[in-house]
Design an enzyme around this catalytic site. Structure first.
Site, PDB file in Angstrom:
ATOM      1  N   TYR A   1       0.684  -1.179  -0.062  1.00 57.82           N
ATOM      2  CA  TYR A   1      -0.037  -0.091  -0.074  1.00 57.82           C
ATOM      3  C   TYR A   1       0.742   1.109   0.003  1.00 57.82           C
ATOM      4  O   TYR A   1       0.730   2.048  -0.604  1.00 57.82           O
ATOM      5  CB  TYR A   1      -0.988   0.010   1.087  1.00 57.82           C
ATOM      6  CG  TYR A   1      -1.789   1.153   1.203  1.00 57.82           C
ATOM      7  CD1 TYR A   1      -3.167   0.966   0.381  1.00 57.82           C
ATOM      8  CD2 TYR A   1      -1.797   2.471   1.706  1.00 57.82           C
ATOM      9  CE1 TYR A   1      -3.981   1.880   0.322  1.00 57.82           C
ATOM     10  CE2 TYR A   1      -2.525   3.301   1.237  1.00 57.82           C
ATOM     11  CZ  TYR A   1      -3.614   3.157   0.925  1.00 57.82           C
ATOM     12  OH  TYR A   1      -4.585   4.321   0.691  1.00 57.82           O
TER      13      TYR A   1
ATOM     14  N   PHE B   1      -7.017  22.428 -24.751  1.00 53.86           N
ATOM     15  CA  PHE B   1      -7.366  20.697 -24.830  1.00 53.86           C
ATOM     16  C   PHE B   1      -8.363  20.650 -24.090  1.00 53.86           C
ATOM     17  O   PHE B   1      -8.776  21.188 -23.053  1.00 53.86           O
ATOM     18  CB  PHE B   1      -5.988  20.156 -24.326  1.00 53.86           C
ATOM     19  CG  PHE B   1      -6.369  18.458 -24.798  1.00 53.86           C
ATOM     20  CD1 PHE B   1      -6.592  18.097 -25.870  1.00 53.86           C
ATOM     21  CD2 PHE B   1      -6.743  17.817 -23.706  1.00 53.86           C
ATOM     22  CE1 PHE B   1      -6.935  16.710 -26.338  1.00 53.86           C
ATOM     23  CE2 PHE B   1      -7.183  16.383 -23.657  1.00 53.86           C
ATOM     24  CZ  PHE B   1      -7.255  15.992 -25.156  1.00 53.86           C
ATOM     25  N   THR B   2      -9.378  19.720 -24.372  1.00 53.12           N
ATOM     26  CA  THR B   2     -10.624  19.607 -23.922  1.00 53.12           C
ATOM     27  C   THR B   2     -10.620  19.232 -22.271  1.00 53.12           C
ATOM     28  O   THR B   2     -11.338  20.185 -21.632  1.00 53.12           O
ATOM     29  CB  THR B   2     -11.148  18.135 -24.248  1.00 53.12           C
ATOM     30  OG1 THR B   2     -10.323  17.105 -24.476  1.00 53.12           O
ATOM     31  CG2 THR B   2     -11.632  18.557 -25.868  1.00 53.12           C
TER      32      THR B   2
ATOM     33  N   ASP C   1       2.223  20.689 -20.337  1.00 51.79           N
ATOM     34  CA  ASP C   1       1.367  19.626 -20.556  1.00 51.79           C
ATOM     35  C   ASP C   1       2.312  18.613 -21.579  1.00 51.79           C
ATOM     36  O   ASP C   1       2.469  18.976 -22.804  1.00 51.79           O
ATOM     37  CB  ASP C   1       0.262  19.774 -21.370  1.00 51.79           C
ATOM     38  CG  ASP C   1      -0.576  18.551 -21.565  1.00 51.79           C
ATOM     39  OD1 ASP C   1       0.181  17.489 -21.779  1.00 51.79           O
ATOM     40  OD2 ASP C   1      -1.873  18.599 -21.922  1.00 51.79           O
TER      41      ASP C   1
ATOM     42  N   LYS D   1       0.223   8.016 -23.508  1.00 48.26           N
ATOM     43  CA  LYS D   1       0.407   8.390 -24.891  1.00 48.26           C
ATOM     44  C   LYS D   1       2.028   8.124 -25.034  1.00 48.26           C
ATOM     45  O   LYS D   1       2.319   7.124 -25.309  1.00 48.26           O
ATOM     46  CB  LYS D   1       0.327   9.835 -25.004  1.00 48.26           C
ATOM     47  CG  LYS D   1      -1.189  10.340 -25.340  1.00 48.26           C
ATOM     48  CD  LYS D   1      -1.983  10.464 -24.017  1.00 48.26           C
ATOM     49  CE  LYS D   1      -3.481  11.015 -24.458  1.00 48.26           C
ATOM     50  NZ  LYS D   1      -4.191  11.021 -23.141  1.00 48.26           N
TER      51      LYS D   1
ATOM     52  N   ARG E   1     -12.456  16.226 -34.086  1.00 47.82           N
ATOM     53  CA  ARG E   1     -11.793  17.220 -33.438  1.00 47.82           C
ATOM     54  C   ARG E   1     -12.424  18.597 -34.066  1.00 47.82           C
ATOM     55  O   ARG E   1     -11.585  19.233 -34.680  1.00 47.82           O
ATOM     56  CB  ARG E   1     -10.387  17.180 -33.434  1.00 47.82           C
ATOM     57  CG  ARG E   1      -9.828  16.022 -32.737  1.00 47.82           C
ATOM     58  CD  ARG E   1      -9.409  15.771 -31.365  1.00 47.82           C
ATOM     59  NE  ARG E   1     -10.748  15.644 -30.323  1.00 47.82           N
ATOM     60  CZ  ARG E   1     -10.650  15.389 -29.041  1.00 47.82           C
ATOM     61  NH1 ARG E   1      -9.452  15.352 -28.606  1.00 47.82           N
ATOM     62  NH2 ARG E   1     -11.662  15.320 -28.356  1.00 47.82           N
TER      63      ARG E   1
ATOM     64  N   PHE F   1     -18.115  15.555 -26.262  1.00 46.30           N
ATOM     65  CA  PHE F   1     -18.005  14.866 -27.564  1.00 46.30           C
ATOM     66  C   PHE F   1     -17.681  13.283 -27.150  1.00 46.30           C
ATOM     67  O   PHE F   1     -17.930  12.550 -27.969  1.00 46.30           O
ATOM     68  CB  PHE F   1     -16.346  15.126 -28.331  1.00 46.30           C
ATOM     69  CG  PHE F   1     -15.348  15.155 -27.274  1.00 46.30           C
ATOM     70  CD1 PHE F   1     -15.233  16.220 -26.201  1.00 46.30           C
ATOM     71  CD2 PHE F   1     -14.635  14.010 -26.827  1.00 46.30           C
ATOM     72  CE1 PHE F   1     -14.406  15.983 -25.342  1.00 46.30           C
ATOM     73  CE2 PHE F   1     -13.499  14.006 -26.000  1.00 46.30           C
ATOM     74  CZ  PHE F   1     -13.358  14.995 -25.251  1.00 46.30           C
TER      75      PHE F   1
HETATM   76  N1  PM9 Z   1      -5.876  12.886 -24.723  1.00 45.15           N
HETATM   77  C1  PM9 Z   1      -6.582  11.717 -26.806  1.00 45.15           C
HETATM   78  O1  PM9 Z   1      -7.198  11.049 -27.431  1.00 45.15           O
HETATM   79  C2  PM9 Z   1      -7.620  11.049 -24.740  1.00 45.15           C
HETATM   80  C3  PM9 Z   1      -9.043  11.225 -24.896  1.00 45.15           C
HETATM   81  S1  PM9 Z   1      -9.523  12.776 -25.392  1.00 45.15           S
HETATM   82  C4  PM9 Z   1      -9.742  13.599 -24.013  1.00 45.15           C
HETATM   83  O2  PM9 Z   1      -5.832  12.913 -27.587  1.00 45.15           O
HETATM   84  C5  PM9 Z   1      -3.140  15.884 -23.627  1.00 45.15           C
HETATM   85  C6  PM9 Z   1      -2.719  16.872 -24.618  1.00 45.15           C
HETATM   86  C7  PM9 Z   1      -4.167  15.047 -23.927  1.00 45.15           C
HETATM   87  C8  PM9 Z   1      -4.814  14.215 -23.202  1.00 45.15           C
HETATM   88  C9  PM9 Z   1      -5.571  13.244 -23.539  1.00 45.15           C
HETATM   89  C10 PM9 Z   1      -5.004  14.816 -21.628  1.00 45.15           C
HETATM   90  C11 PM9 Z   1      -5.755  14.120 -20.836  1.00 45.15           C
HETATM   91  C12 PM9 Z   1      -4.052  15.797 -21.532  1.00 45.15           C
HETATM   92  N2  PM9 Z   1      -3.502  16.503 -22.440  1.00 45.15           N
HETATM   93  O3  PM9 Z   1      -6.645  11.145 -21.079  1.00 45.15           O
HETATM   94  O4  PM9 Z   1      -6.837  11.851 -18.817  1.00 45.15           O
HETATM   95  O5  PM9 Z   1      -3.966  14.512 -25.443  1.00 45.15           O
HETATM   96  O6  PM9 Z   1      -4.985  10.543 -19.391  1.00 45.15           O
HETATM   97  O7  PM9 Z   1      -4.988  12.889 -20.554  1.00 45.15           O
HETATM   98  C13 PM9 Z   1      -6.756  12.144 -25.469  1.00 45.15           C
HETATM   99  P1  PM9 Z   1      -5.892  11.555 -19.770  1.00 45.15           P
END
Ligand code: PM9
Length: 459
Positions: A75, A127-128, A218, A261, A385, A451
């Site tokens: 843990y 970014f979303t 980011d 990623k 997008r 989306f």
């Molecule tokens: N990006 C993408 O497909 C995941 C789904 S769409 C929200 O591109 C950036 C630059 C990203 C990103 C996720 C996140 C969030 C932050 N910054 O999905 O929570 O491209 O791990 O990261 C998507 P998490």
């Protein structure tokens, strides 16, 4: 004698395969209708080539899988946490690490910690999830990316750059103390995976230092950005990706990371910090939302996979093959005359739906319609997008982004060049029949990040 150009090839061989399923057009018609014409709502079993996202869809290496077997699931104080901490310190240079289950959890924490109600957050394109967390913390995002980023045909080599004049105007208007921080993304996702130059980062650091403004990085796709710097920026051709990545990070104060990623894992993320005070507060906060500060919502084995994934993500041969595979598909589509965002970005090829479907207004969701048509043609899944992703402003009105795109996102180490050829053929087929594509109307809209779950019907 002139040296022959050497082709890239994947720096791995395939040890295990996952079989994929091909569907008939009738099956796809039924699946798409059931999914409300939203590719996020399709079942994976109904997809042939899945280019929805590069997030959590990479193939892990045998080294990473071996690391998973070394998970220390205590843990508290898991050995894997310390491996991950060392990787973040060594490769990125940030001092303190707070693991999270994925990127948006890190965005949530930094937004709550550094944004006060009424603050503004200038950044290089929204970014979303990032913007939503800024808004939920009471802030307002302001786009200060260079104008070229909003033009799919502009060939600027660093379309992710921040326009320092725009930033200066924000500082002059609101005052430096109203700026929570500058939100700087490398390899800007919504612009088409476009990089930021090192010179721009240096200039940004100098300017923000003058006003005492922090930079939150980011760093989700920082290695891809580093590859473009090595390829395109003077003075970097002979530097290693490792050194370039470290230099990028050195100009920033904190970082949010979706390890799903660049870092080649199926789940995970972190917040990285340089100042102890914020670290202490974040470490306290993570136990409320994620889990203890030495696992933050992750299993020990997941942290080990990230630690190994970070080292693999900055290997020269890996990053070259990764980005050049994306370019292979992009260049093929350019040759076929299909309008795409140029230059081709790091993680995907972005189809210009506004140009492909000029007969649809943005209220008829051209990119959503194009993504649906592509799926229908071949079972290739892509992501909208455009206006759907852009959501609504604080007054509840639709945001209308200049870029109305369909993203063909390439998972890392998953598909072959032959898959890319099949994708290009299907895009061409859809492009040649583009007049037949009708628009969509939204019949269900969730409150946040619409989306993901919105539903549509054919007009
Ligand atoms: N990006 C993408 O497909 C995941 C789904 S769409 C929200 O591109 C950036 C630059 C990203 C990103 C996720 C996140 C969030 C932050 N910054 O999905 O929570 O491209 O791990 O990261 C998507 P998490």
């Amino acid at each position: 004698m002139e040296q022959r150009k050497k082709s890239w090839a994947e720096p791995f061989k395939i040890k295990m395969v996952e079989l994929i399923h091909m569907t008939t057009r009738e099956e796809r018609e039924a699946a798409l209708k059931e999914a409300g014409y939203n590719t996020f709502l399709l079942k994976s079993k109904d997809v042939y080539i899945d280019l929805l996202t590069d997030s959590g869809t990479s193939a892990m290496s045998d080294r990473q899988w071996a690391g998973m077997m070394m998970g220390d699931e205590a843990y508290a104080g898991s050995e894997n946490f310390y491996h991950l901490e060392a990787a973040v310190q060594n490769y990125y240079g940030y001092k303190y690490l707070v693991p999270t289950h994925q990127g948006r959890a890190a965005e949530h924490m930094i937004s709550q910690l550094w944004i006060k109600k009424g603050d503004v957050i200038p950044g290089n394109m929204y970014f979303t999830t990032t913007r939503l967390h800024q808004e939920l913390a009471g802030g307002t995002f302001i786009d200060v990316i260079i104008d070229e980023a909003h033009d799919p045909d502009d060939l600027h080599p660093f379309k992710g750059n921040i326009d320092l004049n725009k930033l200066q105007a924000v500082i002059d208007k609101y005052g430096a103390d109203k700026i929570a921080y500058v939100a700087l993304a490398t390899a800007v996702n919504m612009a088409g995976g476009q990089p930021v130059s090192m010179q721009n980062l240096k200039d940004l650091r100098e300017m923000t230092n003058k006003y005492g403004i922090k930079i939150v990085h980011d760093m989700t796709r920082v290695a891809e950005n580093a590859y473009f710097i090595k390829k395109r920026e003077e003075g970097y051709a002979d530097k290693s990706i490792v050194d370039i990545v470290r230099e990028i990070c050195s100009y920033t104060d904190a970082a949010t990371m979706s390890a799903k990623k660049d870092a080649l894992v199926n789940i995970g993320g972190f917040l990285a910090l340089n100042d102890w005070d914020t670290f202490e507060r974040a470490r306290n906060m993570v136990v409320v939302y994620e889990g203890l500060h030495t696992y933050g919502g992750l299993a020990g084995r997941d942290m080990e996979a990230i630690a190994i994934g970070i080292t693999e993500s900055v290997e020269e041969n890996h990053i070259r093959a990764r980005v050049e595979q994306v370019a292979y598909l992009g260049n093929k589509l350019v040759e076929l005359g299909v309008p795409v965002v140029k230059p081709i970005g790091g993680h995907g090829v972005f189809l210009d739906a506004k140009k492909i479907l000029p007969h649809l207004t943005q209220d008829q969701f051209p990119a959503q319609s194009l993504a649906a048509a592509l799926y229908l043609d071949s079972g290739v899944r892509s992501m909208e997008r455009g206006v759907v992703s852009a959501g609504r402003n604080k007054e509840g009105k639709n945001n209308y982004p200049k870029l109305e795109l369909v993203r063909l996102t390439i998972p890392r180490r998953v598909y072959t060049q032959a898959h890319m050829d099949v994708v290009a053929e299907s895009v061409l087929e859809v492009y040649e029949n583009r007049e037949k594509i009708t628009g969509l109307k939204m019949v269900y809209e969730p409150e946040y990040l619409r989306f993901f779950q919105a539903r549509f019907e054919v007009l």
